[in-house]
Every structure is written in C-alpha cells, then in structure tokens.
Design a protein around this motif. Sequence first.
Motif, PDB file in Angstrom:
ATOM      1  N   HIS A 131       0.937  -1.137   0.068  1.00 61.43           N
ATOM      2  CA  HIS A 131      -0.122   0.077  -0.071  1.00 61.43           C
ATOM      3  C   HIS A 131       0.855   1.374   0.089  1.00 61.43           C
ATOM      4  CE1 HIS A 131      -3.414   2.316   2.189  1.00 61.43           C
ATOM      5  NE2 HIS A 131      -3.117   2.826   0.866  1.00 61.43           N
ATOM      6  N   TYR A 132       2.001   1.134   0.889  1.00 60.06           N
ATOM      7  CA  TYR A 132       2.735   2.478   0.986  1.00 60.06           C
ATOM      8  C   TYR A 132       3.612   2.642  -0.114  1.00 60.06           C
ATOM      9  CZ  TYR A 132       1.444   4.116   5.699  1.00 60.06           C
ATOM     10  OH  TYR A 132       0.863   4.932   6.568  1.00 60.06           O
ATOM     11  N   GLU A 133       4.125   1.562  -0.809  1.00 58.16           N
ATOM     12  CA  GLU A 133       5.148   1.641  -1.945  1.00 58.16           C
ATOM     13  C   GLU A 133       4.202   2.320  -2.923  1.00 58.16           C
ATOM     14  OE1 GLU A 133       7.435  -1.647  -4.399  1.00 58.16           O
ATOM     15  OE2 GLU A 133       7.799  -1.553  -2.426  1.00 58.16           O
ATOM     16  N   GLN A 134       3.037   1.686  -3.203  1.00 56.28           N
ATOM     17  CA  GLN A 134       2.190   2.185  -4.433  1.00 56.28           C
ATOM     18  C   GLN A 134       1.802   3.556  -4.335  1.00 56.28           C
ATOM     19  OE1 GLN A 134      -1.679   0.238  -4.673  1.00 56.28           O
ATOM     20  NE2 GLN A 134      -2.479   1.697  -6.088  1.00 56.28           N
ATOM     21  N   ARG A 135       1.402   4.068  -3.048  1.00 54.99           N
ATOM     22  CA  ARG A 135       0.947   5.364  -3.072  1.00 54.99           C
ATOM     23  C   ARG A 135       2.194   6.368  -3.136  1.00 54.99           C
ATOM     24  NH1 ARG A 135      -4.049   5.465  -4.563  1.00 54.99           N
ATOM     25  NH2 ARG A 135      -5.549   4.483  -3.318  1.00 54.99           N
ATOM     26  N   LEU A 136       3.423   5.893  -2.540  1.00 58.12           N
ATOM     27  CA  LEU A 136       4.444   6.861  -2.578  1.00 58.12           C
ATOM     28  C   LEU A 136       5.098   6.929  -4.081  1.00 58.12           C
ATOM     29  CD1 LEU A 136       6.279   5.763   0.587  1.00 58.12           C
ATOM     30  CD2 LEU A 136       5.203   8.006   0.383  1.00 58.12           C
ATOM     31  N   HIS A 163      -2.650   1.947   7.537  1.00 57.69           N
ATOM     32  CA  HIS A 163      -3.532   1.968   6.258  1.00 57.69           C
ATOM     33  C   HIS A 163      -4.369   3.306   6.179  1.00 57.69           C
ATOM     34  CE1 HIS A 163      -2.574  -1.637   4.116  1.00 57.69           C
ATOM     35  NE2 HIS A 163      -2.807  -2.691   5.220  1.00 57.69           N
ATOM     36  N   GLY A 164      -4.919   3.268   7.315  1.00 59.30           N
ATOM     37  CA  GLY A 164      -5.939   4.656   7.737  1.00 59.30           C
ATOM     38  C   GLY A 164      -5.082   6.040   7.467  1.00 59.30           C
ATOM     39  N   ILE A 165      -4.263   6.063   7.845  1.00 55.69           N
ATOM     40  CA  ILE A 165      -3.155   7.397   7.508  1.00 55.69           C
ATOM     41  C   ILE A 165      -2.876   7.693   6.135  1.00 55.69           C
ATOM     42  CG2 ILE A 165      -0.850   8.366   8.256  1.00 55.69           C
ATOM     43  CD1 ILE A 165      -1.006   7.000  10.965  1.00 55.69           C
ATOM     44  N   MET A 166      -2.603   6.473   5.681  1.00 54.97           N
ATOM     45  CA  MET A 166      -2.231   6.843   4.153  1.00 54.97           C
ATOM     46  C   MET A 166      -3.499   6.951   3.360  1.00 54.97           C
ATOM     47  SD  MET A 166      -0.003   7.035   1.681  1.00 54.97           S
ATOM     48  CE  MET A 166       1.473   6.514   2.393  1.00 54.97           C
ATOM     49  N   ARG A 167      -4.530   6.301   3.608  1.00 58.37           N
ATOM     50  CA  ARG A 167      -5.814   6.508   2.924  1.00 58.37           C
ATOM     51  C   ARG A 167      -6.241   8.263   3.155  1.00 58.37           C
ATOM     52  NH1 ARG A 167      -6.908   0.959   4.178  1.00 58.37           N
ATOM     53  NH2 ARG A 167      -7.999   1.710   5.952  1.00 58.37           N
ATOM     54  N   GLN A 168      -6.079   8.479   4.393  1.00 57.35           N
ATOM     55  CA  GLN A 168      -6.655   9.930   4.482  1.00 57.35           C
ATOM     56  C   GLN A 168      -5.681  10.947   3.840  1.00 57.35           C
ATOM     57  OE1 GLN A 168      -9.385  10.360   6.211  1.00 57.35           O
ATOM     58  NE2 GLN A 168      -9.173  12.622   5.902  1.00 57.35           N
ATOM     59  N   MET A 169      -4.462  10.636   4.072  1.00 60.11           N
ATOM     60  CA  MET A 169      -3.547  11.506   3.305  1.00 60.11           C
ATOM     61  C   MET A 169      -3.697  11.509   1.704  1.00 60.11           C
ATOM     62  SD  MET A 169       0.039  10.647   5.311  1.00 60.11           S
ATOM     63  CE  MET A 169       1.149  11.855   4.230  1.00 60.11           C
ATOM     64  N   VAL A 170      -4.179  10.707   1.055  1.00 65.27           N
ATOM     65  CA  VAL A 170      -4.592  10.591  -0.135  1.00 65.27           C
ATOM     66  C   VAL A 170      -5.845  11.467  -0.520  1.00 65.27           C
ATOM     67  CG1 VAL A 170      -5.127   9.290  -2.092  1.00 65.27           C
ATOM     68  CG2 VAL A 170      -3.191   8.310  -0.884  1.00 65.27           C
TER      69      VAL A 170
END
Length: 247
Positions: free
Chosen positions: A191-196, A233-240
């Motif tokens: 998840h992090y790798e994809q979003r980053l 996961h929630g932190i990354m989704r909220q940042m996106v």
Amino acid sequence: MPTDTPQPAFVLVRPQMGENIGAAARAMWNFGLDRMRITSPRDGWPNQKAVAMASGAGRLLDEAILCDSTAQAVEDCTYVYATTARQRDLTKPVFTPEAAMIDARDRIAAGGKVAVLFGPERAGLENEDIVRANAIISVPVNPDFPSLNLGQCVLLTGYEWRRATQEAAPQTMQAADDWASRTEIEKLGDHYEQRLEEAGFFFPDHKSDSMKLNLRNLWSRMPFTQADVRMLHGIMRQMVRWKERGD
C-alpha cells in the motif's frame, strides 16, 4: 509472622526519624523483604510516624526486632555487610550493591544467615559498627554528593536482592493477542509503496530500488499489531484523500 522466604535481615542502626524507618519498611516490602531489625531508635519505639510512612508495610514494623546494639542485632549471623558511602581505614572486601546481593544469595542458599547494616541518617555507620561486618557495600554515587537517605539505600539494596533472586529478562515485550501476520505487513508495504510511487517519492530513478528495499526493511524491523497495521493503512488513505481534495 515473617514469610518463609530465605533472605537477609536489614538492620537499621540508630535510626533518627520515624519517617525514615517507615520508608525503609515500605522499600523492603516492595521487594519481598520482611526481616527488619532496629537498634536504639532515637525517637523511641513504637513510633507512629514510622507507621504512617510505612503505609501497607506496617506489618514489618510490628514484627521488627528491637536491639540494644549492633552486636546484638547481628549476633546470630554468619556474614554481615555494612553500607557506607565514605572511605574507611578498615581493610575489608568492598562490594557494589549488585555484587553484594548475589554474594548474599549464595551464602543464604548454602545455609548462612546474612544481615545488612544501614547507618543513621546524619553521618552513617560508625567504625565501631563496621568492624562487626565482614564486608562493605559501597554505592557508586556522585562523589560531590555521596549521601543517601536511609530509605533510598534500603530501596537500592532491596532492588538488587530482588534482581539476584528473581529471574527477569532485561527487556521484554508486553503481551499482545493480535500481532500482525507477515501477509498483513506485506500488504501494508504494498500500500505504501504504491501510493509513494504515485506521489513521486522514489526519486531519482537510480535510487528507487534501494529506497523501496529500505522501506520494506523498516516494516519488517518493527513489531506491529493488527491495530497498528489498520491505523497505518488509514493514515495513508486519509493523506491521499486530503491530497485529492486539494487538487
């Protein structure tokens, strides 16, 4: 009645303040020690200030053995340690508190009776007391301020006794019943790798592979619970979502 647990007797020699006797009792009981002996307390005995300060350890005061002298307090002992912060002109083995309590443990296990002397608050033990001891316990304190309160000294020695007699790992992890699986951590890394990647984080291109490897290593190095993984996961989704709203 004292417990049946083999242990040293802690002897308070001519203690001056009832509050300090109570603090010593409380410190002893913190570490499962309940053999207190007291010689010539300045303010008499029993002492209500000692009882008040002892809190839940008042039983030790009720069962304390009152003695007229240091000699009487240790007359049934086979080995005696004297605590002191000052240099003495007496040739004796000198232990740290840790080494002393390991030594005491071994002597008691072999059938010996051990005592530790603690001096009065104002100036500590006199040489007349120390000559009755087999060894000295010296605490490695600040040489510019070597004085230890009676309760502090008892607490420190009691702590080392507990360490010497109770196996305890120097570092443990508090138990959890929801540790994350490797699959869950792998998905978090994906998840992090994809979003980053989408955000252009892995730059420049020739460093991209090593950056991704370091990120994966970070995830594997940390002990995650399932709740930790969900939160990240929630932190990354909220940042996106926040980024998309901004666009």
